[in-house]
Design an enzyme around this catalytic site. Structure first.
Site, PDB file in Angstrom:
ATOM      1  N   GLU A   1       3.326 -20.410 -30.447  1.00 30.61           N
ATOM      2  CA  GLU A   1       2.847 -19.303 -31.292  1.00 30.61           C
ATOM      3  C   GLU A   1       1.572 -18.653 -30.773  1.00 30.61           C
ATOM      4  O   GLU A   1       1.296 -17.486 -31.058  1.00 30.61           O
ATOM      5  CB  GLU A   1       2.624 -19.804 -32.716  1.00 30.61           C
ATOM      6  CG  GLU A   1       3.951 -19.996 -33.441  1.00 30.61           C
ATOM      7  CD  GLU A   1       3.772 -20.491 -34.859  1.00 30.61           C
ATOM      8  OE1 GLU A   1       2.651 -20.380 -35.392  1.00 30.61           O
ATOM      9  OE2 GLU A   1       4.753 -20.999 -35.413  1.00 30.61           O
TER      10      GLU A   1
ATOM     11  N   ARG B   1      -7.585 -27.978 -21.478  1.00 36.14           N
ATOM     12  CA  ARG B   1      -7.333 -28.053 -20.030  1.00 36.14           C
ATOM     13  C   ARG B   1      -6.554 -26.820 -19.540  1.00 36.14           C
ATOM     14  O   ARG B   1      -5.494 -26.491 -20.097  1.00 36.14           O
ATOM     15  CB  ARG B   1      -6.499 -29.299 -19.697  1.00 36.14           C
ATOM     16  CG  ARG B   1      -7.102 -30.597 -20.194  1.00 36.14           C
ATOM     17  CD  ARG B   1      -8.436 -30.842 -19.525  1.00 36.14           C
ATOM     18  NE  ARG B   1      -8.838 -32.234 -19.622  1.00 36.14           N
ATOM     19  CZ  ARG B   1     -10.092 -32.624 -19.820  1.00 36.14           C
ATOM     20  NH1 ARG B   1     -11.042 -31.726 -19.970  1.00 36.14           N
ATOM     21  NH2 ARG B   1     -10.392 -33.908 -19.850  1.00 36.14           N
TER      22      ARG B   1
ATOM     23  N   THR C   1      10.200  -6.623 -10.685  1.00 36.85           N
ATOM     24  CA  THR C   1       8.817  -7.099 -10.817  1.00 36.85           C
ATOM     25  C   THR C   1       8.753  -8.132 -11.930  1.00 36.85           C
ATOM     26  O   THR C   1       9.349  -7.926 -13.002  1.00 36.85           O
ATOM     27  CB  THR C   1       7.828  -5.959 -11.145  1.00 36.85           C
ATOM     28  OG1 THR C   1       6.587  -6.537 -11.598  1.00 36.85           O
ATOM     29  CG2 THR C   1       8.338  -4.996 -12.203  1.00 36.85           C
TER      30      THR C   1
ATOM     31  N   GLY D   1       1.184 -11.357 -14.529  1.00 35.01           N
ATOM     32  CA  GLY D   1       1.569 -10.288 -15.444  1.00 35.01           C
ATOM     33  C   GLY D   1       0.671  -9.072 -15.355  1.00 35.01           C
ATOM     34  O   GLY D   1       0.921  -8.056 -15.993  1.00 35.01           O
TER      35      GLY D   1
ATOM     36  N   GLN E   1       4.614 -18.467  -9.533  1.00 34.67           N
ATOM     37  CA  GLN E   1       5.564 -17.860 -10.480  1.00 34.67           C
ATOM     38  C   GLN E   1       6.439 -16.810  -9.792  1.00 34.67           C
ATOM     39  O   GLN E   1       7.590 -16.608 -10.164  1.00 34.67           O
ATOM     40  CB  GLN E   1       4.766 -17.195 -11.605  1.00 34.67           C
ATOM     41  CG  GLN E   1       5.227 -17.602 -12.961  1.00 34.67           C
ATOM     42  CD  GLN E   1       4.422 -16.960 -14.079  1.00 34.67           C
ATOM     43  OE1 GLN E   1       3.234 -16.703 -13.938  1.00 34.67           O
ATOM     44  NE2 GLN E   1       5.075 -16.724 -15.184  1.00 34.67           N
TER      45      GLN E   1
ATOM     46  N   ASP F   1       6.423  -8.561 -13.767  1.00 38.05           N
ATOM     47  CA  ASP F   1       5.644  -7.988 -14.876  1.00 38.05           C
ATOM     48  C   ASP F   1       6.535  -7.283 -15.902  1.00 38.05           C
ATOM     49  O   ASP F   1       6.099  -7.026 -17.025  1.00 38.05           O
ATOM     50  CB  ASP F   1       4.602  -6.991 -14.354  1.00 38.05           C
ATOM     51  CG  ASP F   1       3.583  -7.638 -13.428  1.00 38.05           C
ATOM     52  OD1 ASP F   1       3.590  -8.879 -13.326  1.00 38.05           O
ATOM     53  OD2 ASP F   1       2.789  -6.901 -12.819  1.00 38.05           O
TER      54      ASP F   1
ATOM     55  N   SER G   1       0.798  -1.235   0.000  1.00 38.46           N
ATOM     56  CA  SER G   1       0.000   0.000   0.000  1.00 38.46           C
ATOM     57  C   SER G   1       0.828   1.281   0.000  1.00 38.46           C
ATOM     58  O   SER G   1       1.608   1.557   0.903  1.00 38.46           O
ATOM     59  CB  SER G   1      -0.921   0.013   1.222  1.00 38.46           C
ATOM     60  OG  SER G   1      -1.609   1.232   1.248  1.00 38.46           O
TER      61      SER G   1
HETATM   62  O1  F6P Z   1       3.792  -8.233  -8.555  1.00 38.54           O
HETATM   63  C1  F6P Z   1       3.159  -8.288  -9.767  1.00 38.54           C
HETATM   64  C2  F6P Z   1       2.038  -9.280  -9.706  1.00 38.54           C
HETATM   65  O2  F6P Z   1       2.495 -10.575  -9.390  1.00 38.54           O
HETATM   66  C3  F6P Z   1       1.193  -9.321 -10.970  1.00 38.54           C
HETATM   67  O3  F6P Z   1       1.745 -10.154 -11.940  1.00 38.54           O
HETATM   68  C4  F6P Z   1      -0.119  -9.824 -10.423  1.00 38.54           C
HETATM   69  O4  F6P Z   1      -1.199  -9.432 -11.231  1.00 38.54           O
HETATM   70  C5  F6P Z   1      -0.194  -9.157  -9.090  1.00 38.54           C
HETATM   71  O5  F6P Z   1       1.130  -8.922  -8.685  1.00 38.54           O
HETATM   72  C6  F6P Z   1      -0.893  -9.978  -8.040  1.00 38.54           C
HETATM   73  O6  F6P Z   1      -1.020  -9.205  -6.898  1.00 38.54           O
HETATM   74  P1  F6P Z   1      -1.357  -9.811  -5.477  1.00 38.54           P
HETATM   75  O7  F6P Z   1      -0.101 -10.415  -4.943  1.00 38.54           O
HETATM   76  O8  F6P Z   1      -1.769  -8.621  -4.689  1.00 38.54           O
HETATM   77  O9  F6P Z   1      -2.414 -10.831  -5.675  1.00 38.54           O
END
Ligand code: F6P
Length: 299
Positions: free
Chosen positions: A186, A240, A123, A169, A248, A125, A72
């Site tokens: 792809e 599936r 990050t 992401g 991740q 992302d 936050s």
């Molecule tokens: O830190 C980035 C991230 O892992 C994004 O890939 C994901 O959308 C988000 O954080 C998830 O956030 P939280 O941990 O608050 O669920």
């Protein structure tokens, strides 16, 4: 020299290597490194510990962050901002290293109006403007590619199935695209492109003739269960979902993230030692550069 460090936002593999790099520079200068626990929460609450270089080295190859994190930014509203500055003036009077994503970069800009701050992008992302690479991205890609390779094995053993691999992401497809490229897939579904179930189904049916039928999906586009349901009526395959989710973020840091993280942490500490507020930009070739924090010219 008395510096501080905190990791903020979503945890990213390699954050511990950043801490290690910073601690090494601080030790070489005969200084101390204060670690604020759980991100901005730690600096607002003056929840602090001494970062020992040997402990940081021991953690540098592990996932997560030895300091913990929090998200936050509201923590820096009003009284929180003054409390953070007060804590920094005691434990990190010569500057603070902030390691995190875009929310953390905003916090770095805010704090830099009143103190010396160095920012390191971290990050999964990989969406921090001005940095080609973010710490953690390479590891998160590697983790997902490993999952894809395992799905290839099961696809070969039991034909007739297609797989949707949902990555994290957020609302950008960087991670999903990088996973697809590395795994030679792809079919990628990202928030940046409209979803076309018949086209994806046709692509999966075609892929199944020569390889596993796999689509990589970014969580920000839709979820894997919904996508599977929308594709199945158009495909001859059973579709599936595999949701990688927050696992991740806890990927084992790759050698690339460990090395880049160490270099970035060391660069951040060196910038603070020179009295500069800096943004440490990271490059895909494994190099780092430092520029003035807040230099938005090329972003
Ligand atoms: O830190 C980035 C991230 O892992 C994004 O890939 C994901 O959308 C988000 O954080 C998830 O956030 P939280 O941990 O608050 O669920």
């Amino acid at each position: 020299m008395k510096l501080g460090i905190l990791t903020s936002g979503g945890d990213a593999p390699g954050m511990n290597a950043v801490i290690h790099g910073a601690s090494q520079v601080v030790r070489a200068a005969g200084g101390t490194l204060a670690g604020f626990k759980h991100g901005l929460q730690g600096i607002v609450d003056a929840d602090v510990c001494a970062v020992d270089v040997l402990a940081a080295e021991a953690e540098s190859s592990t996932a997560g962050t030895m300091l913990g994190t929090s998200r936050s930014q509201a923590l820096l509203d009003g009284a929180g901002f003054e409390r953070a500055l007060a804590a920094a003036s005691v434990d990190a009077p010569d500057g603070l290293i902030i390691v995190g994503g875009n929310g953390s970069l905003n916090a770095a800009h805010q704090l830099a109006t009143r103190m010396t701050v160095a920012f390191v992008p971290a990050t999964i992302d990989n969406d921090v403007p001005g940095s080609e690479q973010a710490i953690g991205f390479d590891s998160a890609v590697a983790y997902a590619v490993d999952a894809v390779e395992r799905l290839r094995v099961t696809a070969a053993a039991l034909p007739g199935r297609a797989f949707i691999v949902e990555t994290l992401g957020g609302d950008n497809g960087n991670l999903a695209r990088a996973v697809a490229a590395a795994a030679r897939i792809e079919l990628v579904v990202t928030p940046e492109e409209p979803i076309d179930p018949p086209k994806i189904a046709a692509g999966l049916d075609l892929a199944a003739r020569s390889d596993a039928a796999i689509v990589i999906l970014c969580e920000g586009a839709t979820n894997a269960v919904a996508l599977a349901q929308s594709i199945e009526p158009f495909s001859r395959l059973r579709v599936r979902p595999t949701i990688l989710g927050h696992a991740q973020r806890a990927a084992t840091p790759t050698e690339f993230d460990r090395t880049l993280g160490f270099l970035a942490g060391a660069a951040a500490a060196s910038e603070l030692a020179a009295g500069r507020s800096s943004f440490v930009g990271l490059h895909t070739d494994g190099t780092v550069h430092a520029e003035r924090l807040g230099n938005l010219a090329h972003r």
